[in-house]
Design a protein around this motif. Sequence first.
Motif, PDB file in Angstrom:
ATOM      1  N   ALA A 118       0.677  -1.169  -0.038  1.00 51.02           N
ATOM      2  CA  ALA A 118       0.009   0.029  -0.054  1.00 51.02           C
ATOM      3  C   ALA A 118       0.876   1.208  -0.063  1.00 51.02           C
ATOM      4  O   ALA A 118       1.870   1.219   0.528  1.00 51.02           O
ATOM      5  CB  ALA A 118      -0.925   0.048   1.017  1.00 51.02           C
ATOM      6  N   ASP A 119       0.370   2.294  -0.617  1.00 52.20           N
ATOM      7  CA  ASP A 119       1.018   3.708  -0.381  1.00 52.20           C
ATOM      8  C   ASP A 119       0.492   4.412   0.683  1.00 52.20           C
ATOM      9  O   ASP A 119      -0.406   3.978   1.428  1.00 52.20           O
ATOM     10  CB  ASP A 119       1.027   4.244  -1.718  1.00 52.20           C
ATOM     11  N   GLY A 120       1.067   5.490   1.188  1.00 52.66           N
ATOM     12  CA  GLY A 120       0.680   6.110   2.291  1.00 52.66           C
ATOM     13  C   GLY A 120       1.646   5.905   3.484  1.00 52.66           C
ATOM     14  O   GLY A 120       2.921   5.764   2.943  1.00 52.66           O
ATOM     15  N   LYS A 121       1.270   6.304   4.679  1.00 54.50           N
ATOM     16  CA  LYS A 121       2.238   6.310   5.664  1.00 54.50           C
ATOM     17  C   LYS A 121       2.245   5.001   6.311  1.00 54.50           C
ATOM     18  O   LYS A 121       1.463   4.423   6.418  1.00 54.50           O
ATOM     19  CB  LYS A 121       1.475   7.459   6.836  1.00 54.50           C
ATOM     20  N   TRP A 122       3.749   4.561   6.415  1.00 55.72           N
ATOM     21  CA  TRP A 122       3.837   3.084   6.975  1.00 55.72           C
ATOM     22  C   TRP A 122       4.576   3.701   8.351  1.00 55.72           C
ATOM     23  O   TRP A 122       5.374   4.434   8.496  1.00 55.72           O
ATOM     24  CB  TRP A 122       4.902   2.437   6.095  1.00 55.72           C
ATOM     25  N   LEU A 123       4.104   2.849   9.486  1.00 51.62           N
ATOM     26  CA  LEU A 123       4.782   2.809  10.688  1.00 51.62           C
ATOM     27  C   LEU A 123       5.601   1.469  10.974  1.00 51.62           C
ATOM     28  O   LEU A 123       4.989   0.573  11.307  1.00 51.62           O
ATOM     29  CB  LEU A 123       3.978   3.002  11.717  1.00 51.62           C
ATOM     30  N   LEU A 124       6.872   1.557  10.706  1.00 55.53           N
ATOM     31  CA  LEU A 124       7.780   0.277  11.015  1.00 55.53           C
ATOM     32  C   LEU A 124       8.288   0.477  12.564  1.00 55.53           C
ATOM     33  O   LEU A 124       8.748   1.383  12.970  1.00 55.53           O
ATOM     34  CB  LEU A 124       9.207   0.406  10.284  1.00 55.53           C
ATOM     35  N   GLN A 125       7.859  -0.664  13.227  1.00 54.98           N
ATOM     36  CA  GLN A 125       8.166  -0.764  14.765  1.00 54.98           C
ATOM     37  C   GLN A 125       9.238  -1.949  15.010  1.00 54.98           C
ATOM     38  O   GLN A 125       9.314  -2.872  14.304  1.00 54.98           O
ATOM     39  CB  GLN A 125       7.111  -0.801  15.772  1.00 54.98           C
ATOM     40  N   VAL A 126      10.287  -1.372  15.737  1.00 55.20           N
ATOM     41  CA  VAL A 126      11.080  -2.505  16.359  1.00 55.20           C
ATOM     42  C   VAL A 126      10.829  -2.663  17.889  1.00 55.20           C
ATOM     43  O   VAL A 126      10.886  -1.687  18.414  1.00 55.20           O
ATOM     44  CB  VAL A 126      12.616  -2.143  16.129  1.00 55.20           C
ATOM     45  N   GLN A 127      10.664  -3.740  18.550  1.00 55.01           N
ATOM     46  CA  GLN A 127      10.432  -4.027  19.770  1.00 55.01           C
ATOM     47  C   GLN A 127      11.483  -4.938  20.375  1.00 55.01           C
ATOM     48  O   GLN A 127      11.696  -6.122  19.993  1.00 55.01           O
ATOM     49  CB  GLN A 127       9.055  -4.538  19.980  1.00 55.01           C
ATOM     50  N   CYS A 128      12.349  -4.471  21.396  1.00 57.23           N
ATOM     51  CA  CYS A 128      13.033  -5.218  22.017  1.00 57.23           C
ATOM     52  C   CYS A 128      12.705  -5.853  23.306  1.00 57.23           C
ATOM     53  O   CYS A 128      11.832  -5.445  24.152  1.00 57.23           O
ATOM     54  CB  CYS A 128      14.447  -4.544  22.459  1.00 57.23           C
ATOM     55  N   THR A 129      13.072  -7.105  23.639  1.00 60.88           N
ATOM     56  CA  THR A 129      12.536  -7.734  24.781  1.00 60.88           C
ATOM     57  C   THR A 129      13.902  -8.213  25.603  1.00 60.88           C
ATOM     58  O   THR A 129      14.861  -8.506  24.939  1.00 60.88           O
ATOM     59  CB  THR A 129      11.608  -8.945  24.535  1.00 60.88           C
ATOM     60  N   GLY A 130      13.502  -8.464  27.101  1.00 62.56           N
ATOM     61  CA  GLY A 130      14.578  -8.902  27.636  1.00 62.56           C
ATOM     62  C   GLY A 130      13.905 -10.139  28.823  1.00 62.56           C
ATOM     63  O   GLY A 130      12.914  -9.849  28.764  1.00 62.56           O
ATOM     64  N   ASN A 131      14.842 -10.857  29.301  1.00 63.29           N
ATOM     65  CA  ASN A 131      14.276 -12.114  30.088  1.00 63.29           C
ATOM     66  C   ASN A 131      14.422 -11.569  31.478  1.00 63.29           C
ATOM     67  O   ASN A 131      15.228 -10.664  32.005  1.00 63.29           O
ATOM     68  CB  ASN A 131      15.299 -13.288  29.859  1.00 63.29           C
TER      69      ASN A 131
END
Length: 115
Positions: free
Chosen positions: A82-95
Amino acid sequence: MAGLNPVDVQLTLEPPLTNYMPLNSAATLRIAIMDALTKQLVAPDGIAISSLQPPQRNNPYGYAYFNDGVGLYHAFIAFTSADGKWLLQVQCTGNPGAIPVGSATLVVNVYPAGN
């Protein structure tokens, strides 16, 4: 390992180091993850890359990523759905228990090809 320490996540696209991309193009998402206090590169226990907008119609499980060294990663992103606004997210996790320790969102404006 990041453990439960909070992290800062920096995201950039290359090429062309801009946040404007034509539809049906691709770019490399570069990810740097640092300890929030010391600013040293760290490797979180887990990371997840997703597209919040548009919804991932063709990729519901997120994007594969590659480790370039401690705290440095990259993923190939194709802007095809799709065109338009893309929101790419990176989520980090810890133990323990995959507790969120930091995230970042990158806005990419995808425009119809030829415009």
